[in-house]
Write a protein that holds these residues in place. Structure first.
Motif, PDB file in Angstrom:
ATOM      1  N   SER A   1       0.554   4.796   1.454  1.00 35.48           N
ATOM      2  CA  SER A   1      -0.313   5.581   2.341  1.00 35.48           C
ATOM      3  C   SER A   1       0.234   6.987   2.537  1.00 35.48           C
ATOM      4  CB  SER A   1      -0.502   4.840   3.672  1.00 35.48           C
ATOM      5  OG  SER A   1       0.752   4.433   4.197  1.00 35.48           O
ATOM      6  N   THR A   2       1.143   7.155   3.489  1.00 34.75           N
ATOM      7  CA  THR A   2       1.700   8.503   3.688  1.00 34.75           C
ATOM      8  C   THR A   2       2.804   8.820   2.686  1.00 34.75           C
ATOM      9  OG1 THR A   2       3.388   7.735   5.241  1.00 34.75           O
ATOM     10  CG2 THR A   2       1.229   8.303   6.151  1.00 34.75           C
TER      11      THR A   2
ATOM     12  N   MET B   1      -3.403   4.809  -1.027  1.00 40.72           N
ATOM     13  CA  MET B   1      -4.283   5.222   0.066  1.00 40.72           C
ATOM     14  C   MET B   1      -3.841   6.536   0.691  1.00 40.72           C
ATOM     15  SD  MET B   1      -6.495   2.883  -0.021  1.00 40.72           S
ATOM     16  CE  MET B   1      -7.409   3.283   1.471  1.00 40.72           C
ATOM     17  N   ARG B   2      -3.254   7.405  -0.102  1.00 34.32           N
ATOM     18  CA  ARG B   2      -2.812   8.692   0.444  1.00 34.32           C
ATOM     19  C   ARG B   2      -3.998   9.592   0.791  1.00 34.32           C
ATOM     20  NH1 ARG B   2       0.830  10.890  -4.207  1.00 34.32           N
ATOM     21  NH2 ARG B   2      -0.792   9.787  -5.389  1.00 34.32           N
ATOM     22  N   SER B   3      -3.810  10.373   1.804  1.00 33.18           N
ATOM     23  CA  SER B   3      -4.801  11.401   2.136  1.00 33.18           C
ATOM     24  C   SER B   3      -4.623  12.577   1.191  1.00 33.18           C
ATOM     25  CB  SER B   3      -4.602  11.866   3.588  1.00 33.18           C
ATOM     26  OG  SER B   3      -3.360  12.556   3.706  1.00 33.18           O
TER      27      SER B   3
ATOM     28  N   THR C   1      -8.735   6.319   0.206  1.00 30.33           N
ATOM     29  CA  THR C   1      -8.118   6.802   1.428  1.00 30.33           C
ATOM     30  C   THR C   1      -8.949   6.336   2.603  1.00 30.33           C
ATOM     31  OG1 THR C   1      -7.146   8.742   2.502  1.00 30.33           O
ATOM     32  CG2 THR C   1      -9.344   9.011   1.570  1.00 30.33           C
TER      33      THR C   1
ATOM     34  N   GLU D   1       0.846  -1.201   0.000  1.00 29.70           N
ATOM     35  CA  GLU D   1       0.000   0.000   0.000  1.00 29.70           C
ATOM     36  C   GLU D   1       0.873   1.239   0.000  1.00 29.70           C
ATOM     37  OE1 GLU D   1      -1.493   1.432   4.063  1.00 29.70           O
ATOM     38  OE2 GLU D   1      -1.500  -0.749   4.317  1.00 29.70           O
TER      39      GLU D   1
END
Length: 880
Positions: A209-210, A238-240, A267, A207
């Protein structure tokens, strides 16, 4: 930064109330789907990944209690579920249904997702850039995914980070994974040049993510090995919204292009206080479920079943168990060739009901790729419903609820003597899943007493399945590990010997048939007319291995003679191949490593390898090395072999013996190598197809008959030249050299020779058994009759030097093809075995004298005119 954009699939919110269509805020980076387009084949759910439309999402339990929402592509909830982790930095865990870590899934689905992503990377880069790329996967979760992506790219080597330090191997880099339970990653490539190139670096994680882990990696490596392009690959982006612009900024900062390729995107919406609330939930449910069907601790396990049955895989020797130290396309070819036989051994060991039931192939922490590929092969081979997952270090709460991704948890002690000390390890969604058999796959480092202990993994598994099989993959030991201090750059490590050359890039043989421990000198002019070579040797004391004879181009009549000879002798050769191979297996090693003396030994080694597969279903490693009279065997090739195999398993192979000069040369060379390098265990005795000189005790026959591969040069030896050893071309740390004559492909009969002999294997099975039984009970001690005969012939014909006398059909042919022959002595009534010798002698104007008493079928004598230039025992000029 150039983001690959996914423009399909729709978007929505996955929550406790189910899926709600809608529009996701933010820009979508990364695109595509798994194999087949939209949702994956065999869409996942529950403990084993089989669900249909309308069933409960495996994240709704967490969503309901924490208020967490999964926002993104419509198929995102089919790829991901939610669980709670025991981690002070992050409460929730995204649990992939197609990764093969926590949730058992069809291995074909798991492999297919990674492979499809790799194909997209290859399309993105183009073939030229893909060939220059290196793929880097992240431990432990994405080691198998990284490998699968590299397979899809097809042309790129693969490396994965590791949390297992290896003594003597210096770090080539490292980075931190801030949110993980085990943060430090090491990069330990065997070849320090793997990360030092300037081609694209493809970074693979489950994944995205950040982005912190990827940025840490790129920042560390870019300082050491700057490059122009990076590609980030993940199953899900899945980044914000706050993180979406970071990669663009970072790419501008380092002045490189960064692409992103993902299968889906979205996200996670987290409410305030979710970390504290999650920790409280974990503490409450850990206490409530300890010892239940969901979580079984070391003190609360079911009664162990029968002991595990060990399956000998027959793992291809020299092939790494994974990408911890690097995995090349050549390694992949070798593994591909061995997979069907390995899966077959697993299938044979399964109970009959399991072959039609449910079977789990369970990998081990970072060892994900090898068990995944075994699972894919087993899935193709049997009628069983095969699933795949791996054990893990990651502690996750188990809750037996259909809306929760981790239904059950087995707990057992670590069994690979980890550097950070003992601790718990876990296998999720295995207990209660109804598996008829579990195949546990570990590397040999992890095959310890702890694995077999009453509270170990095997005992835990046996309490939940009727049958447990254990398959151990040998842990790969890097060649000549560095002794450099850990703080030093990997560029300061000693250079590593390169992997063997393989077809079709070097030789016309298939890549699994032989690996050449040589360097490619195809672009170097080395040929000279035969007479000129003899004169040069005479005048300057040059060595015969410093140049090459002009390749003999056979006439139509000679080629027809070769094919006729092959048709007549193929059965006799097949029988000799079977006899020598069975003798080696019985007396030398049950898993020998065949090492042919290039080049006459190479076709014989390939045939011995084919016999072992035909008769025993085993794939023996096979290499070709150079030996030069007067200078010995290639010491660097021996060093590579010793680093990748047990020297005691090495069996040197040649085509035939003449008077035994090479036999003596090899014995002396091995003795000198042991003295210089301190590496012992090599047995210098050669295994040959024919031993007319009675120089060895491992042979297929002692008859002196025509072996058709002796009739030709490179065109029956994979289009490879004789080997070359010259100071200006071969350095201290280089392999000896050879040329690949690609331009002779139209005349190549290498494959035809091998196939003609292999096709006779079935016909000689019974004869081979009888001959081997007889030979094994016979005194086969060398008598060196050939050497005595050569000495007598040398004196009778006034030559007075045994080095100018070349006995036997094979050696006589070499004299006619490569040297300046004087005369040929032929045994009276020799017949068809000498048809090609008579034709060559006629073409070169060389007389053939029939001799009544001759221990060989024929003997070639080198012309006295060139006596001072003929090569002697030391490979240099001989004086009379």
């Amino acid at each position: 930064m150039n983001n690959a954009v996914n423009d399909g699939g729709g978007a929505g919110v996955w929550s406790a109330t189910g899926f709600r269509p809608g529009t996701k805020a933010g820009t979508k980076a990364g695109a595509g789907a798994g194999p087949g387009g939209g949702s994956p084949a065999g869409t996942p759910g529950g403990a084993d990944g089989d669900t249909g439309d309308g069933e409960i999402w495996s994240g709704c339990w967490v969503a309901e209690r924490l208020g967490v929402e999964l926002v993104g592509d419509e198929g995102l909830g089919e790829l991901l579920g939610l669980a709670l982790r025991r981690n002070p930095k992050r409460a929730h865990l995204l649990v992939s249904h197609v990764l093969g870590k926590h949730i058992p899934q069809s291995p074909a689905v798991v492999y297919g997702y990674g492979f499809a992503l790799g194909l997209r990377v290859r399309d993105l880069l183009g073939e030229d850039e893909a060939r220059r790329a290196v793929v880097l996967g992240y431990a432990e979760t994405a080691t198998g995914l990284g490998h699968s992506v590299a397979d899809g790219v097809g042309l790129a080597p693969c490396l994965h980070s590791t949390r297992r330090p290896v003594d003597g191997v210096a770090r080539a880099g490292g980075f931190e994974e801030s949110h993980s339970h085990a943060t430090s990653h090491l990069l330990l490539p065997e070849n320090p040049g793997l990360l030092a190139g300037d081609g694209p670096l493809v970074l693979v994680d489950d994944e995205f993510s950040t982005g912190n882990t990827v940025l840490n990696t790129i920042r560390d490596l870019h300082e050491r090995y700057p490059r122009d392009r990076y590609v980030i690959v993940a199953l899900v982006d899945m980044r914000s919204a706050a993180d979406l612009g970071r990669l663009d900024d970072f790419a501008r900062e380092i002045g490189a292009r960064v692409d992103l390729v993902t299968a889906a995107s979205g996200t996670v919406r987290l409410p305030e206080g979710v970390l504290e609330k999650g920790q409280e939930l974990v503490a409450r449910y850990e206490t409530a479920t300890e010892g239940t069907g969901a979580t079984e601790s070391a003190e609360a396990q079911g009664a162990p079943g029968r002991p595990a049955l060990r399956v000998e895989l027959g793992w291809p020797a020299g092939t790494p168990d994974g990408g911890r130290h690097g995995f090349t396309p050549e390694h992949r070819v070798r593994l591909e060739g061995a997979l069907p036989a390995m899966a077959g051994r697993i299938a044979e060991a399964l109970p009959s009901d399991a072959r039609r039931g449910r079977v789990l192939v369970l990998g081990f922490e970072e060892l994900m790729y090898a068990p995944l590929r075994l699972g894919v092969a087993l899935e193709k081979l049997t009628d069983a419903e095969v699933r795949y997952s791996t054990t893990t270090r990651s502690p996750v709460l188990a809750v037996d609820d259909p809306g929760y991704a981790i239904r059950t948890r087995l707990v057992f002690p670590a069994h690979d003597n980890p550097a950070d000390g003992p601790g718990e390890r876990y296998a999720y969604n295995v207990a209660g899943a109804g598996f008829d058999a579990v195949v546990a796959v570990v590397d040999s480092t992890a095959d310890t007493p702890e694995l077999h202990a009453p509270d170990g993994l095997l005992a835990r598994l046996s309490a939940h399945t009727p049958s447990v099989l254990l398959a151990v993959v040998p842990s790969y030991a890097p060649a000549r590990p560095s002794t450099a201090p850990p703080h030093e750059s990997s560029t300061e490590r000693p250079s590593m010997l390169p992997e063997p050359l393989r077809g079709p890039d070097f030789s016309s043989y298939a890549p699994d048939e032989v690996g050449w421990l040589l360097q490619d000198l195809s672009d170097t002019k080395l040929e000279a007319p035969t007479e000129e070579r003899e004169e040069a040797i005479q005048s300057g004391g040059a060595h015969y291995a410093e140049s090459l004879p002009v390749e003999y181009q056979p006439s139509d009549a000679y080629q027809e003679l070769f094919h006729n000879a092959l048709a007549v002798s193929a059965t006799r050769i097949a029988q000799a191949v079977g006899v020598v191979t069975e003798t080696v297996l019985a007396e030398r090693s049950p898993r020998p490593v065949l090492v042919s003396l290039a080049r006459a030994g190479t076709p014989v080694g390939v045939l011995m390898r084919r016999w072992a597969r035909h008769r025993h279903g085993v794939d023996l490693p096979h290499y070709a090395v150079s030996i030069v009279r007067g200078r010995g065997i290639d010491a660097n090739a021996l060093r590579w072999l010793a680093a990748h195999h047990d020297p005691a398993d090495i069996v040197f192979v040649d085509g035939w013996t003449g008077k035994g000069a090479i036999t003596r040369e090899l014995a002396q060379a091995v003795e000198e190598f042991e003295a210089s390098d301190g590496i012992t265990g090599f047995d210098p005795e050669i295994a040959v197809l024919a031993d007319p000189g009675s120089c060895v005790r491992t042979y297929g026959t002692r008859e002196d008959f025509l072996i058709p591969s002796a009739c030709l040069n490179s065109t029956v030896s994979g289009l490879i030249s004789r080997t070359v050893l010259r100071a200006d071309l071969v350095g201290e740390h280089d392999y000896h050299g050879a040329k690949f004559y690609r331009e002779l492909a139209a005349a190549d009969v290498s494959g035809a020779f091998l196939d003609a002999v292999s096709d006779r294997f079935d016909a000689v099975d019974e004869a081979v058994d009888a001959l081997v039984k007889e030979l094994l009970s016979t005194d086969r001690s060398p008598t060196w009759e050939g050497w005595a005969a050569v000495e007598r012939i040398s004196e009778e014909h006034g030559i007075h030097d045994v080095n100018l006398v070349k006995p036997g059909v094979g050696e006589t042919t070499r004299v006619l093809l490569r040297r300046v022959p004087w005369k040929i002595l032929a045994r009276a009534g020799a017949g068809a075995d000498l048809d090609h010798v008579r034709l060559l002698a006629e073409q070169r104007g060389v007389p053939v004298e029939e001799v009544a008493e001759l221990p060989y079928t024929c003997v070639g004598l080198i012309h006295p005119k060139y006596t001072r230039g003929a090569t002697g025992a030391d490979g240099r000029a001989v004086t009379v």
